[in-house]
Design a protein around this motif. Structure first.
Motif, short mmCIF file in Angstrom:
data_model
loop_
_atom_site.label_atom_id
_atom_site.label_comp_id
_atom_site.label_asym_id
_atom_site.label_seq_id
_atom_site.Cartn_x
_atom_site.Cartn_y
_atom_site.Cartn_z
N GLU A 226 0.80 -1.23 0.00
CA GLU A 226 0.00 0.00 0.00
C GLU A 226 0.83 1.27 0.00
N THR A 227 2.11 1.17 0.35
CA THR A 227 2.92 2.38 0.51
C THR A 227 4.07 2.52 -0.48
N SER A 228 4.38 1.49 -1.22
CA SER A 228 5.50 1.55 -2.16
C SER A 228 5.00 1.49 -3.60
N GLU A 229 5.42 2.44 -4.41
CA GLU A 229 5.04 2.47 -5.82
C GLU A 229 5.52 1.22 -6.56
N LYS A 230 6.72 0.75 -6.22
CA LYS A 230 7.27 -0.44 -6.87
C LYS A 230 6.51 -1.70 -6.45
N ILE A 231 6.26 -1.85 -5.17
CA ILE A 231 5.60 -3.05 -4.65
C ILE A 231 4.11 -3.07 -5.03
N ALA A 232 3.52 -1.90 -5.25
CA ALA A 232 2.12 -1.83 -5.66
C ALA A 232 1.88 -2.52 -6.99
N LYS A 233 2.93 -2.77 -7.78
CA LYS A 233 2.80 -3.44 -9.07
C LYS A 233 2.62 -4.95 -8.93
N ILE A 234 2.88 -5.49 -7.75
CA ILE A 234 2.83 -6.93 -7.53
C ILE A 234 1.40 -7.45 -7.59
N LYS A 235 1.23 -8.58 -8.30
CA LYS A 235 -0.07 -9.27 -8.37
C LYS A 235 0.02 -10.67 -7.77
N PHE A 236 1.22 -11.14 -7.47
CA PHE A 236 1.40 -12.51 -6.97
C PHE A 236 1.34 -12.54 -5.45
N PRO A 237 1.09 -13.73 -4.88
CA PRO A 237 1.03 -13.86 -3.42
C PRO A 237 2.37 -13.56 -2.77
N MET A 238 2.31 -12.82 -1.65
CA MET A 238 3.49 -12.48 -0.87
C MET A 238 3.39 -13.25 0.45
N LEU A 239 4.17 -14.33 0.58
CA LEU A 239 4.07 -15.21 1.73
C LEU A 239 4.82 -14.66 2.93
N GLY A 240 4.16 -14.71 4.08
CA GLY A 240 4.81 -14.38 5.34
C GLY A 240 5.41 -15.65 5.93
N ASP A 241 6.64 -15.55 6.38
CA ASP A 241 7.34 -16.73 6.92
C ASP A 241 8.00 -16.37 8.25
N GLN A 242 7.22 -15.75 9.12
CA GLN A 242 7.78 -15.31 10.41
C GLN A 242 8.21 -16.46 11.30
#
Length: 190
Positions: free
Chosen positions: A87-103
């Protein structure tokens, strides 16, 4: 890692939607099987080289989807962090694929890319075939970004070799180029 099956995992992911808001989804190793997949590990959200790589990968996503490949970006951040970054990065806003959390570090440990004592994943890429077997891997140092165009080329080669048993792709092979059929007759003639 080449030739090994991926290990079981369950992860929460932020998946962008066409409406732009996105949603939280669960992704498991079972979701990966049956299709080609890329696991694209990076150290952390809100960093420096990582957004340039993820933007580059996002620009190749439609091509990869057309090849039957799903992309999963993975860091040890949470899915909440991924949403905030999207929501805050112009570059990352282009992503359409799943972003997995691996905490919990399950996926990074399964792929052998968790940095000991740091809780961060290495900059690593794995291409997994429809049987869940790792066919391509690349790991670079912290300051060396990856090239999504080269990743597409490698996936095309892996898909070609899978579809054409007995054929191999030489260096710099591009789709449509000649391949090789390893045999005794070729020894010493290449």
């Amino acid at each position: 890692m080449i030739g090994k099956e991926i290990q079981p995992f369950v992860a929460q992911a932020f998946k962008p939607t066409a409406q732009g808001k996105g949603e939280f989804v669960e992704v498991t190793d079972g979701d990966v099987r049956g299709n080609w997949a890329v696991f694209f590990f990076y150290p952390a959200d809100f960093t420096f080289v990582c957004p340039t790589e993820l933007e580059d990968l996002a620009e190749q996503y439609d091509t990869l989807k057309g090849m039957g490949v799903e992309v999963y970006s993975v860091s040890t951040d949470t899915h909440f962090s991924h949403k905030a970054w999207h929501e805050t990065s112009e570059k990352i806003a282009k992503i359409k694929f799943p972003m997995l959390g691996d905490q919990n570090h399950t996926i990074a440990n399964n792929f052998g890319v968790l940095r000991e004592g740091q809780g961060l994943a290495d900059r690593a890429t794995f291409v997994v075939d429809p049987d869940g077997v790792i066919q391509v891997m690349e790991i670079t140092s912290e300051g060396v970004g990856r090239n999504a165009t080269e990743l597409v080329r490698k996936i095309k080669a892996a898909q070609y070799v899978r579809a054409n048993p007995g054929q191999v792709c030489p260096a710099k092979w591009e789709e449509g180029d000649d391949t090789l059929a390893p045999s005794l007759d070729l020894v010493g003639k290449i």
